[in-house]
Design a protein around this motif. Sequence first.
Motif: not given
Lengths: 158, 237
Positions: B203, B206, B208, B210, B232-237
């Motif tokens: 990512c 972050c 990670r 993923f 970019t991972c779903v959490d950071c998007r």
Amino acid sequence: MKARIKEIIDKYDTDKGFLVPILQDVQREFNYLQREVLHLVSAFLEVPISQLYELGTFYKAFSLEPRGRHEMKLCTGTACHVRGVPLIKDNIGRILQIQAGETTPDLEFTFETVNCLGACALGPILVVDGEYHGNISISKTNKILKKLGKKVKIDEES
Amino acid sequence: MAEMVTLSIDGREINTPAGTTILEAAKDANIYIPNLCSNEELTPYGSCRLCMVEIAQGKRARLVASCIYEVADGLEVKTNAERVLNVRKLVIELLLARNNKHPALRKIADELGVEETRFPVEQKGCILCGQCVRTCREVVGVSAIGFSGRGITRKVATPFLDFPPDCIACGSCVYVCPVQFIPMKEEKDVRTIINFDYPMQKCTKCGRYFAPIKQLEYFSKTTGLPLEHFETCVDCR
């Protein structure tokens, strides 16, 4: 190679429904279904390569391995079996130095067994390049192999 | 509104739209029929033969696989007839001969009162239900894996038993397998399915790891969005 495959596929209007006839034609052209060829067919027809591999391994008529120049099919049906096919099979295997279902390393012979050719009265039967030889024996198979250019050691007694 | 049909399953009258399968109708009516190859996300296939039921229409009764048999008016279905149970016992014994360890198979065997298979156990693991192959083809849409051979040599395989070029490393085949036959593991930046390695995307925010890069490329291709969007991972998007 690419152009030839394209030609074959065009003959079938690039129709996925003709997958088997296309592969048959392709195999006839290139002796066997080699990897690169299947990948090209896959690209032209937009059929996943996994599906072509599935077909190629499913049908006995398709081969993913190179085939020999001469094709020998020995019948192992019941009628042929009781008339001594196991011995003939061992003999051919010994002369060609391969097991049934294999091809000689020099790509001269492919030797296979089949289950019944439907001509039991003629058994044992050996089909060489599409030509049927009936009532064969060990000495007859030796002669056939010799004719095809295989050096056969004359057995002590045959 | 689809046309409705009335049939009876184990003596109970059931109303269901035409075109549903016996298995689905039974499921809706809370009648249990064991099965391993059916999945509501996939087209019915009928390979495991565990869902056999007896149907009668008029005088004649015969056995069919309920997952691929469509309901019809006046059909009388028996899911627990002796004949049905005998067939299922045989089927589970045959399945146990391919894999006699997995709890899912053991559970069904227990329900049917089968303790051990009478056939030599080959411990192949895979029961050839085809869920992985169908998922890859129908749900994922890449058809990276398929069957190879036939009869006793039939197995699930990648083309030429080699690195599958179409695989996006999504792991759907692993997830859907009822006997967890396909191994997958993740170690930091590499996901391994069977013995093929796929690099993971880190990512950009972050850091990670993923998702497999190949899967993100596939997302980008199918959605038409730029690849950067998926990095970019779903959490950071």
